[in-house]
Scaffold this active site. Structure first.
Site, PDB file in Angstrom:
ATOM      1  CD1 TRP A  59      -2.244  -1.747   0.220  1.00  0.00           C
ATOM      2  CD2 TRP A  59      -3.253  -1.212   2.094  1.00  0.00           C
ATOM      3  NE1 TRP A  59      -2.875  -2.936   0.500  1.00  0.00           N
ATOM      4  CE2 TRP A  59      -3.501  -2.663   1.901  1.00  0.00           C
ATOM      5  CE3 TRP A  59      -3.294  -0.860   3.065  1.00  0.00           C
ATOM      6  CZ2 TRP A  59      -5.081  -3.284   2.439  1.00  0.00           C
ATOM      7  CZ3 TRP A  59      -4.649  -1.432   4.002  1.00  0.00           C
ATOM      8  CH2 TRP A  59      -5.140  -2.932   3.378  1.00  0.00           C
ATOM      9  CE  LYS A  60       4.793   1.244  -4.255  1.00  0.00           C
ATOM     10  NZ  LYS A  60       5.463   1.166  -5.686  1.00  0.00           N
TER      11      LYS A  60
ATOM     12  CG  HIS B  44       9.556  -0.978  -2.969  1.00  0.00           C
ATOM     13  ND1 HIS B  44       9.771   0.233  -3.706  1.00  0.00           N
ATOM     14  CD2 HIS B  44       8.635  -1.222  -3.314  1.00  0.00           C
ATOM     15  CE1 HIS B  44       8.711   0.251  -4.721  1.00  0.00           C
ATOM     16  NE2 HIS B  44       7.794  -0.934  -4.782  1.00  0.00           N
TER      17      HIS B  44
ATOM     18  N   GLY C 227       0.925  -1.809  -6.099  1.00  0.00           N
ATOM     19  CA  GLY C 227       0.959  -1.130  -5.515  1.00  0.00           C
ATOM     20  C   GLY C 227      -0.497  -0.434  -5.593  1.00  0.00           C
ATOM     21  N   GLY C 228      -0.558   0.541  -7.646  1.00  0.00           N
ATOM     22  CA  GLY C 228      -1.595   1.219  -6.755  1.00  0.00           C
ATOM     23  C   GLY C 228      -2.859   0.203  -7.029  1.00  0.00           C
TER      24      GLY C 228
HETATM   25  P1  13P Z   1       2.814  -0.203  -9.301  1.00  0.00           P
HETATM   26  O1  13P Z   1       1.855  -1.613  -8.857  1.00  0.00           O
HETATM   27  O2  13P Z   1       2.145   0.914  -8.450  1.00  0.00           O
HETATM   28  O3  13P Z   1       3.019  -0.124 -10.860  1.00  0.00           O
HETATM   29  O4  13P Z   1       3.890  -0.902  -7.651  1.00  0.00           O
HETATM   30  C1  13P Z   1       4.024  -1.487  -7.445  1.00  0.00           C
HETATM   31  C2  13P Z   1       5.567  -1.538  -7.041  1.00  0.00           C
HETATM   32  O5  13P Z   1       6.685  -0.617  -6.310  1.00  0.00           O
HETATM   33  C3  13P Z   1       4.740  -3.151  -5.664  1.00  0.00           C
HETATM   34  O6  13P Z   1       5.957  -2.558  -4.132  1.00  0.00           O
END
Ligand code: 13P
Length: 253
Positions: free
Chosen positions: A10-11, A95, A233-234
């Site tokens: 989820w960052k 990461h 991520g997104g």
């Molecule tokens: P996205 O799916 O947003 O490209 O991000 C990938 C990511 O960095 C997962 O750790």
């Protein structure tokens, strides 16, 4: 061992309310499935709340980072025992955003990986090349260098608990994933690297793909040999899109 791990990174997104909503929606839809494991990695501060809601669910919990020391004068850091207290199983390390924005070195990542395995948790080690490195024909040199150092302190008896995430930096958050051929080639190379170093254990180590993975390309990418799941991520920030990827993995398994 499950066939696929579908993991949401989820960052630095989701406040406490958003975490509760997303976690509740996901846990309501995740089923007991031997073949596909769902994992969410919220920001540190929302791990206790997520842990409480996920207690009796089929969703696993992870963190996005940690420090390798157990306690002490390390202002602003979070230790592995602190995380482990919340029934957490996985910790993402290395990461590309941490490497790029927080100057994390491979030597530091090696110490984190060693400590996570020693605490019987599962590190998700992210590796990947930048666009400049790919264009210069250095992709495998970069991956080899990252793996050589990042894995240099790992306990060989615990190595199968590790997960590798191949995340080409240029594919992260861009909406442009690596092509199927690029994914196949990199994952095959990583599997061979693991086989050369860890023999029979190599087959037990999951290799995830990350970088603009979404519901539209999940079917193709997850079907590629040596792709054992995704680090997303997104598309992990909305239950609808994340569940589509999860359900695609169930269809394929
Ligand atoms: P996205 O799916 O947003 O490209 O991000 C990938 C990511 O960095 C997962 O750790």
């Amino acid at each position: 061992m499950s066939k696929y791990l579908i993991a949401g990174n989820w960052k630095m997104n989701t406040n406490a309310d958003e975490t509760r909503k997303l976690v509740s929606e996901l846990s309501a839809s995740a089923s007991k499935n031997q073949e596909v494991e769902m994992l969410v990695c919220p920001p540190f501060i929302n791990i206790p709340g997520a842990s409480e809601l996920l207690k009796d669910s089929f969703v696993s919990l992870g963190a996005q980072n940690c420090y390798f020391e157990e306690k002490g004068a390390f202002t602003g850091e979070i230790s592995i025992p602190m995380l482990k207290a919340f029934n957490l199983e996985y910790i993402i390390i290395g990461h590309s955003e941490r490497r790029a924005y927080f100057n994390e070195s491979d030597d530091l990542i090696a110490k984190k990986l060693e400590a996570i395995l020693n605490h019987n948790l599962k590190p998700i080690l992210c590796i990947g090349e930048t666009l400049e490195e790919r264009n210069a024909g250095k992709t495998f040199e970069v991956l080899k260098n990252q793996l050589d150092i990042d894995l240099s302190k790992a306990d060989l008896l615990k190595i199968s608990d590790m997960v590798i995430a191949y995340e080409p930096v240029w594919a992260i958050g861009t909406g442009v994933s690596a092509t199927n051929e690029q994914v196949a080639e990199a994952h095959k190379w990583i599997r061979e690297y693991l086989e050369n170093n860890y023999k029979t254990e190599a087959a037990k180590i999951k290799i995830l793909y990350g970088g603009s993975l979404n519901h539209a390309n999940a079917k193709e990418i997850l079907a590629i040999p040596n792709v054992d799941g995704g680090l997303i991520g997104g598309a992990s920030l909305k239950s609808e899109s994340f569940l589509k990827i999860y359900n695609t993995a169930i269809e394929l398994s």
